[in-house]
Design a protein around this motif. Structure first.
Motif, PDB file in Angstrom:
ATOM      1  N   GLY A 478      38.402  33.593  59.908  1.00 53.00           N
ATOM      2  CA  GLY A 478      38.025  34.268  58.678  1.00 53.00           C
ATOM      3  C   GLY A 478      39.084  35.188  58.115  1.00 53.00           C
ATOM      4  N   LYS A 479      40.328  34.715  58.102  1.00 48.79           N
ATOM      5  CA  LYS A 479      41.392  35.552  57.514  1.00 48.79           C
ATOM      6  C   LYS A 479      41.115  35.827  56.033  1.00 48.79           C
ATOM      7  CE  LYS A 479      44.754  32.743  58.788  1.00 48.79           C
ATOM      8  NZ  LYS A 479      44.075  31.811  59.706  1.00 48.79           N
ATOM      9  N   THR A 480      40.511  34.849  55.352  1.00 44.14           N
ATOM     10  CA  THR A 480      40.224  35.026  53.923  1.00 44.14           C
ATOM     11  C   THR A 480      39.290  36.197  53.686  1.00 44.14           C
ATOM     12  OG1 THR A 480      40.565  32.670  53.489  1.00 44.14           O
ATOM     13  CG2 THR A 480      39.306  33.919  51.865  1.00 44.14           C
ATOM     14  N   VAL A 481      38.176  36.252  54.437  1.00 47.74           N
ATOM     15  CA  VAL A 481      37.223  37.340  54.216  1.00 47.74           C
ATOM     16  C   VAL A 481      37.810  38.672  54.668  1.00 47.74           C
ATOM     17  CG1 VAL A 481      35.988  37.226  56.436  1.00 47.74           C
ATOM     18  CG2 VAL A 481      34.776  37.941  54.374  1.00 47.74           C
ATOM     19  N   GLU A 482      38.721  38.654  55.654  1.00 48.95           N
ATOM     20  CA  GLU A 482      39.383  39.899  56.051  1.00 48.95           C
ATOM     21  C   GLU A 482      40.202  40.455  54.890  1.00 48.95           C
ATOM     22  OE1 GLU A 482      39.811  38.551  60.758  1.00 48.95           O
ATOM     23  OE2 GLU A 482      41.568  38.645  59.460  1.00 48.95           O
ATOM     24  N   ALA A 483      40.936  39.574  54.207  1.00 49.29           N
ATOM     25  CA  ALA A 483      41.733  40.013  53.061  1.00 49.29           C
ATOM     26  C   ALA A 483      40.834  40.475  51.918  1.00 49.29           C
ATOM     27  CB  ALA A 483      42.651  38.891  52.600  1.00 49.29           C
ATOM     28  N   ILE A 484      39.750  39.739  51.661  1.00 51.68           N
ATOM     29  CA  ILE A 484      38.823  40.124  50.592  1.00 51.68           C
ATOM     30  C   ILE A 484      38.220  41.498  50.875  1.00 51.68           C
ATOM     31  CG2 ILE A 484      36.616  39.546  49.513  1.00 51.68           C
ATOM     32  CD1 ILE A 484      37.379  36.600  49.820  1.00 51.68           C
ATOM     33  N   ALA A 485      37.928  41.777  52.148  1.00 44.04           N
ATOM     34  CA  ALA A 485      37.377  43.094  52.503  1.00 44.04           C
ATOM     35  C   ALA A 485      38.349  44.209  52.154  1.00 44.04           C
ATOM     36  CB  ALA A 485      37.035  43.131  53.995  1.00 44.04           C
ATOM     37  N   VAL A 486      39.648  43.963  52.331  1.00 42.47           N
ATOM     38  CA  VAL A 486      40.656  44.958  51.959  1.00 42.47           C
ATOM     39  C   VAL A 486      40.626  45.192  50.452  1.00 42.47           C
ATOM     40  CG1 VAL A 486      43.124  45.462  51.871  1.00 42.47           C
ATOM     41  CG2 VAL A 486      42.135  44.433  53.923  1.00 42.47           C
ATOM     42  N   LEU A 487      40.609  44.105  49.683  1.00 45.33           N
ATOM     43  CA  LEU A 487      40.592  44.246  48.226  1.00 45.33           C
ATOM     44  C   LEU A 487      39.329  44.966  47.765  1.00 45.33           C
ATOM     45  CD1 LEU A 487      41.919  40.712  47.144  1.00 45.33           C
ATOM     46  CD2 LEU A 487      43.191  42.744  47.859  1.00 45.33           C
ATOM     47  N   ALA A 488      38.184  44.639  48.376  1.00 46.64           N
ATOM     48  CA  ALA A 488      36.930  45.289  48.002  1.00 46.64           C
ATOM     49  C   ALA A 488      36.990  46.787  48.288  1.00 46.64           C
ATOM     50  CB  ALA A 488      35.766  44.644  48.752  1.00 46.64           C
ATOM     51  N   HIS A 489      37.562  47.159  49.426  1.00 42.87           N
ATOM     52  CA  HIS A 489      37.702  48.584  49.743  1.00 42.87           C
ATOM     53  C   HIS A 489      38.578  49.286  48.704  1.00 42.87           C
ATOM     54  CE1 HIS A 489      38.409  52.193  52.259  1.00 42.87           C
ATOM     55  NE2 HIS A 489      39.613  52.138  51.731  1.00 42.87           N
ATOM     56  N   LEU A 490      39.703  48.676  48.374  1.00 41.08           N
ATOM     57  CA  LEU A 490      40.606  49.292  47.400  1.00 41.08           C
ATOM     58  C   LEU A 490      39.936  49.412  46.040  1.00 41.08           C
ATOM     59  CD1 LEU A 490      43.935  47.499  48.396  1.00 41.08           C
ATOM     60  CD2 LEU A 490      43.231  49.843  48.933  1.00 41.08           C
ATOM     61  N   ARG A 491      39.117  48.406  45.691  1.00 42.89           N
ATOM     62  CA  ARG A 491      38.387  48.479  44.415  1.00 42.89           C
ATOM     63  C   ARG A 491      37.424  49.667  44.430  1.00 42.89           C
ATOM     64  NH1 ARG A 491      36.757  49.739  40.683  1.00 42.89           N
ATOM     65  NH2 ARG A 491      35.780  48.706  38.922  1.00 42.89           N
ATOM     66  N   SER A 492      36.786  49.913  45.568  1.00 48.16           N
ATOM     67  CA  SER A 492      35.880  51.057  45.672  1.00 48.16           C
ATOM     68  C   SER A 492      36.614  52.376  45.526  1.00 48.16           C
ATOM     69  CB  SER A 492      35.150  51.025  47.023  1.00 48.16           C
ATOM     70  OG  SER A 492      34.394  49.845  47.167  1.00 48.16           O
ATOM     71  N   ARG A 493      37.903  52.358  45.799  1.00 47.80           N
ATOM     72  CA  ARG A 493      38.707  53.574  45.687  1.00 47.80           C
ATOM     73  C   ARG A 493      39.403  53.680  44.336  1.00 47.80           C
ATOM     74  NH1 ARG A 493      35.884  54.477  49.359  1.00 47.80           N
ATOM     75  NH2 ARG A 493      36.417  55.382  51.386  1.00 47.80           N
ATOM     76  N   GLY A 494      39.068  52.797  43.397  1.00 43.80           N
ATOM     77  CA  GLY A 494      39.580  52.928  42.041  1.00 43.80           C
ATOM     78  C   GLY A 494      40.670  51.959  41.653  1.00 43.80           C
ATOM     79  N   SER A 495      41.220  51.190  42.598  1.00 42.89           N
ATOM     80  CA  SER A 495      42.237  50.196  42.240  1.00 42.89           C
ATOM     81  C   SER A 495      41.586  49.051  41.477  1.00 42.89           C
ATOM     82  CB  SER A 495      42.936  49.669  43.496  1.00 42.89           C
ATOM     83  OG  SER A 495      43.606  50.713  44.172  1.00 42.89           O
ATOM     84  N   THR A 496      42.354  48.403  40.607  1.00 43.27           N
ATOM     85  CA  THR A 496      41.761  47.395  39.725  1.00 43.27           C
ATOM     86  C   THR A 496      42.449  46.035  39.761  1.00 43.27           C
ATOM     87  OG1 THR A 496      43.092  48.230  37.887  1.00 43.27           O
ATOM     88  CG2 THR A 496      40.851  49.111  38.118  1.00 43.27           C
ATOM     89  N   HIS A 497      43.739  45.974  40.046  1.00 42.66           N
ATOM     90  CA  HIS A 497      44.473  44.716  39.901  1.00 42.66           C
ATOM     91  C   HIS A 497      45.001  44.239  41.258  1.00 42.66           C
ATOM     92  CE1 HIS A 497      44.361  45.999  35.707  1.00 42.66           C
ATOM     93  NE2 HIS A 497      44.688  44.764  35.379  1.00 42.66           N
ATOM     94  N   PHE A 498      44.607  43.006  41.615  1.00 41.69           N
ATOM     95  CA  PHE A 498      45.003  42.401  42.878  1.00 41.69           C
ATOM     96  C   PHE A 498      45.510  40.985  42.606  1.00 41.69           C
ATOM     97  CE2 PHE A 498      41.167  45.002  43.343  1.00 41.69           C
ATOM     98  CZ  PHE A 498      41.684  46.052  44.097  1.00 41.69           C
ATOM     99  N   LEU A 499      46.331  40.473  43.520  1.00 36.14           N
ATOM    100  CA  LEU A 499      46.939  39.157  43.338  1.00 36.14           C
ATOM    101  C   LEU A 499      46.875  38.384  44.644  1.00 36.14           C
ATOM    102  CD1 LEU A 499      48.716  37.184  41.602  1.00 36.14           C
ATOM    103  CD2 LEU A 499      50.709  38.384  42.542  1.00 36.14           C
ATOM    104  N   VAL A 500      46.469  37.106  44.552  1.00 41.00           N
ATOM    105  CA  VAL A 500      46.511  36.178  45.685  1.00 41.00           C
ATOM    106  C   VAL A 500      47.491  35.065  45.324  1.00 41.00           C
ATOM    107  CG1 VAL A 500      45.247  34.485  47.058  1.00 41.00           C
ATOM    108  CG2 VAL A 500      44.168  36.665  46.456  1.00 41.00           C
ATOM    109  N   VAL A 501      48.476  34.830  46.187  1.00 46.09           N
ATOM    110  CA  VAL A 501      49.431  33.744  46.022  1.00 46.09           C
ATOM    111  C   VAL A 501      49.156  32.734  47.130  1.00 46.09           C
ATOM    112  CG1 VAL A 501      51.853  33.094  45.842  1.00 46.09           C
ATOM    113  CG2 VAL A 501      51.121  35.387  45.133  1.00 46.09           C
ATOM    114  N   CYS A 502      48.923  31.481  46.760  1.00 48.64           N
ATOM    115  CA  CYS A 502      48.527  30.486  47.751  1.00 48.64           C
ATOM    116  C   CYS A 502      48.962  29.101  47.289  1.00 48.64           C
ATOM    117  CB  CYS A 502      47.019  30.514  47.964  1.00 48.64           C
ATOM    118  SG  CYS A 502      46.066  30.130  46.470  1.00 48.64           S
ATOM    119  N   PRO A 503      48.940  28.105  48.174  1.00 45.23           N
ATOM    120  CA  PRO A 503      49.193  26.730  47.745  1.00 45.23           C
ATOM    121  C   PRO A 503      48.135  26.272  46.746  1.00 45.23           C
ATOM    122  CG  PRO A 503      49.341  26.925  50.133  1.00 45.23           C
ATOM    123  CD  PRO A 503      48.763  28.215  49.638  1.00 45.23           C
TER     124      PRO A 503
END
Length: 878
Positions: A478-503
């Motif tokens: 579940g590496k994907t959900v681990e990364a999403i959890a990080v983005l969700a936490h940052l969003r709760s702290r006021g951050s707004t723009h995130f980027l995923v680069v993938c194949p």
């Protein structure tokens, strides 16, 4: 002063008193109108609410009703007040200040009191009379009486006041004092009708989750208690002597036929009535039995035993399914984020509200607010919450749902604290100081809708603490959900723009995972809609999902964007070569972002030099010597930036079935072949088209990646397809060793020999099998990765094939990868089968015939062919 002069002065004083009264009336009236309008404006500002979009104020909104027409009238009164000039203001000051004092001072000369007035008062009266004579003629000549009448005459607006008049610039409405672009607008009730009810319904569901979670926790405790009961039921009373250091005489219990610890607990205080026991002995026996009960309970994990389906376990699974049903309604990330943003507005709307005054505050038109309102109302309707139930259906038999997706259930059990991880394995090879910092890091789950396992939460917190990291967990953790959890936490702290680069092959999966597991909004910046998606991301924030190739298209835009809170690089082995263009582009973005997470399932022990490159991208300050290093020393060097765990270390409930639907885009070659098959009306060729282009096929490319990663992780792979031509191509395209194809033409004894050879081969071996042949009758536990190249026309065919590997004797979790094309026949088959499966669910679950004859619930192939072919011809002709 003679009589004539006194009469003249009396006349002048009378004129001045009249003008002063008019002037005072004008002043009071003007002030009253101004005060009333100002008070109304302040009240309206207080009533107004700010509605946010993506965490930032977007609109100020004021709810209006019929009673506000009185406010509009008062604003019109202020707007239509005669505007005094500078001379008018001077005149009013004169007539309400100096003139009344002069009239008062001249009074002693005009009556009998003049005989008694002293010299000083007489002199003041003379001065005042001169003042009045001097101004009277001037004021008459200036038309003061008429001007006072004009200043005191109210002007009525044209027609009755309307709330729409608030937009009229003449009103000078305070909330509209600052010019905004786009312009303020009024929404009528048809736009927001039902919003408070929709918000209340959604709130009810969100609040209801707490009760369902509590019910699941209680059910889990019941499972633990029942298991303790079963253990103590078989535990002989002799253990009580051990617990009390041989201080108990157990002979009376044997004579009373009380032979287990559970029977002691059941007997309770009645033990003291037994011959030879007494009150003290009974109390010691009961105390020892309760101590054993508590110790057993404290150490008792939750077990879901599919071979012994106890009623309390069934109840637990049902409670988990009901809890998960509510969690899934919250998975509508964008809609529920809008609902939270609209909550303050909903509280101001009542049955009397006729309009909303919408004032943009950061460039978003009022139409955007209307769209948000419609989204929330539509979501409430779709979830069936308008009726007040808010409840979604759960499986008739929760065991079926559990067997279909055990990972989700174990994740919920872990969140409830019933499944624990090996603490040391969770930490990987991290030093103690980093482990402690990660433990101290809070993880805000307000924008996350998925349950996290303990090791997944640790990975997310590790990324937050270390800011730029590599997460190298094995496939399926579940590496994907681990990364999403990080983005969700940052969003709760006021951050707004995130980027995923993938194949490109996993863009769709990322978009789906972000939507399903968080409240973040994904933007697919890839393909024909990339321009629109990029603009929406820049404007509103969220998670932009793009590809290594697309980075070249908008790298200048990203370079100019200074608010990139976090970049996630999936399949990070794509950038291990520092000379590649995509590596340079990705490395630049990683360097500029506040945080970065590189995801790769490749083990640390392989390609040490390339892992050193990855570590340098996220932590240039680390000194990594890749020459003559043992893996252990290398781990220590990159520990601040690298975390890896293996499935066997952290998934304590193995074996587990992990199923992944990999929705892949068609390559240009795939699309050409597919269109030709549709034109010919060849359904079977349509099903194969996305695999027959060899190295130019997206599915084949993804298959090769899966096999290589499986080899790196010490796993064997079985590849299933219905088609012999596909199997032949796969056997040629994959790296050695490859066994098969195992088809229906292979004799039965040779089939088992082929399986035995495959099982004895090295890790990374691949068995290529026709699904109708290899999926029945063979035990292939040595394979722990299953790939199904195309959706099958019978759901039971896939289930039987998967069961060849996922069965007793399997020591590894089984990963199932379904390769599915985003458009075309795969999508159509999947949609039709899902619909048919829902129709037949009740029949399949309760019918003995269906249970003994799986084909009874399968879709007619002829029916499916007709529907799919017709749909695809229509789609491709438009």
């Amino acid at each position: 002063m003679d009589r004539t002069e006194r009469d003249e002065m009396r006349r002048l004083a009378a004129d001045f008193r009249q003008w002063s009264r008019l002037a005072e009336g004008v002043r009071v009236w003007h002030q009253t109108v101004q005060d009333a309008a100002g008070s109304d404006e302040r009240a309206m500002r207080t009533r107004s609410v700010v509605v946010a979009r993506s965490g930032r104020a977007a609109w100020r909104v004021l709810a209006l009703g019929a009673s506000d027409r009185d406010v509009v009238r008062r604003l019109w009164e202020r707007a239509l007040l005669p505007v005094p000039t500078a001379d008018d203001r001077a005149l009013l000051r004169l007539l309400t200040g100096e003139v009344p004092r002069a009239v008062a001072d001249v009074a002693p000369l005009l009556g009998v009191r003049r005989f008694f007035a002293g010299a000083a008062r007489k002199q003041s009266a003379v001065t005042a009379s001169d003042f009045l004579r001097g101004h009277h003629g001037e004021l008459i000549a200036a038309g003061v009486p008429e001007r006072l009448t004009q200043l005191g005459a109210p002007t009525n607006p044209l027609g009755p006041p309307k709330v729409e008049d608030l937009l009229d610039p003449m009103l000078r409405f305070d909330l509209l004092a600052e010019r905004t672009s786009p312009a303020p607008e009024l929404m009528d009730r048809s736009v927001f009708e039902g919003l408070p009810e929709a918000l209340a319904a959604i709130d009810k569901v969100v609040a209801g989750e707490a009760s369902y979670r509590s019910a699941a926790r209680d059910a889990g405790e019941q499972v633990r208690r029942a298991e303790v009961h079963r253990i103590l039921r078989d535990m002989p009373v002799d253990v009580l002597k051990t617990a009390t250091r041989d201080r108990l005489r157990l002979g009376p219990l044997a004579e009373a036929r009380i032979g287990t610890v559970q029977e002691v607990l059941h007997a309770g205080a009645s033990l003291q009535a037994l011959p030879g026991v007494g009150e003290t002995s009974a109390r010691r026996m009961i105390g020892a039995a309760r101590t054993l009960w508590q110790n057993t309970y404290d150490e008792m994990p939750i077990r879901i035993d599919i071979d012994h389906r106890h009623p309390e376990a069934t109840h637990l699974l049902r409670c988990l399914a009901e809890w998960d049903a509510y969690r899934q309604t919250r998975g509508a990330a964008a809609d529920l984020e809008r609902a939270a943003e609209l909550a303050p507005l909903g509280a101001t709307i009542s049955r009397r509200t006729s309009h909303l005054l919408v004032i943009p505050t950061r460039g978003l038109a009022a139409a955007g607010l209307g769209e948000s309102i419609r989204m929330v109302i539509r979501r409430a309707e779709l979830l069936g919450m308008s009726s007040g139930s808010g409840r979604r259906s759960v499986p008739a038999d929760p065991w079926d749902d559990f067997l279909a997706r055990p990972a989700d259930y174990f994740a919920m059990l872990a969140e409830l604290g019933f499944v624990t991880d090996d603490a040391d394995a969770v930490h990987g090879d991290l030093p103690e100081e980093i482990i402690q910092a990660v433990r101290d890091q809070a993880l805000d789950g307000a924008h996350l809708t998925a349950s996290l396992r303990g090791y997944q939460s640790f990975a997310a917190r590790f990324a937050l603490v270390q800011r730029k990291v590599i997460i190298g967990d094995e496939m399926g953790l579940g590496k994907t959900v681990e990364a999403i959890a990080v983005l969700a936490h940052l969003r709760s702290r006021g951050s707004t723009h995130f980027l995923v680069v993938c194949p490109a092959a996993v863009v769709t999966n990322w978009v789906r995972e972000i939507t399903a597991k968080s409240r973040l909004r994904p933007h697919r910046v890839h393909g024909p809609e990339r321009d629109r998606a990029a603009r929406a991301w820049l404007r509103d924030g969220g998670v932009a999902v793009t590809t290594y190739e697309t980075l070249a298209w908008w790298e200048s835009t990203l370079r100019d964007h200074h608010d990139l809170a976090c970049v996630v690089v999936d399949e990070a082995h794509y950038i291990k070569n520092p000379q590649a263009q995509r590596t340079a582009r990705t490395k630049e973005i990683v360097a500029r972002a506040d945080r970065a997470i590189l995801l790769t399932g490749t083990p640390l022990e392989n390609r040490v030099e390339e892992f050193g490159n990855l570590a340098s991208y996220v932590r240039p300050d680390l000194t990594v010597d890749v020459t003559d290093l043992s893996p252990q020393r290398f781990r220590r060097q990159i520990a601040p930036a690298y975390l890896r765990r293996n499935q066997e270390d952290v998934l304590t409930e193995l074996p587990e079935l992990i199923e992944v639907e990999e929705w892949l885009p068609m390559s240009a070659a795939d699309t050409t072949g597919y269109r030709e098959a549709v034109v010919r009306g060849n359904f079977m060729e349509m099903r194969q088209a996305a695999m027959l282009q060899g190295a130019r096929s997206t599915k084949v490319q993804r298959l090769i990646e899966i096999v290589r990663e499986a080899a790196d992780n010490g796993r064997r792979v079985i590849v299933f397809s219905h088609f012999r031509q596909v199997l032949d191509l796969v056997a040629q395209a994959l790296p050695e060793p490859v066994f098969g194809p195992l088809t229906g033409s292979v004799p039965a004894n040779h089939r088992q020999q082929m399986v035995d050879q495959f099982s004895a081969a090295e890790h990374g071996a691949v068995l290529v099998a026709q699904i109708v042949a290899g999926g029945v009758g063979l035990n292939i536990q040595s394979a722990s990765v299953v790939v199904i190249c195309e959706p099958q026309l019978k759901p039971t065919t896939e289930a039987q094939a998967i069961a060849r590997a996922h069965r007793m004797g399997q020591v590894q979790s089984v990963q199932v990868h379904r390769l599915l094309s985003e458009d075309g026949v795969d999508k159509r088959i999947t949609e039709l089968l899902a619909g048919k499966r829902r129709i037949f669910d009740d029949f399949a679950r309760v019918s003995d015939t269906a249970d003994s004859s799986p084909e009874a619930v399968d879709l007619s192939e002829a029916e499916l062919v007709r529907e799919v072919l017709a749909a695809e011809r229509q789609r491709l002709s438009t």
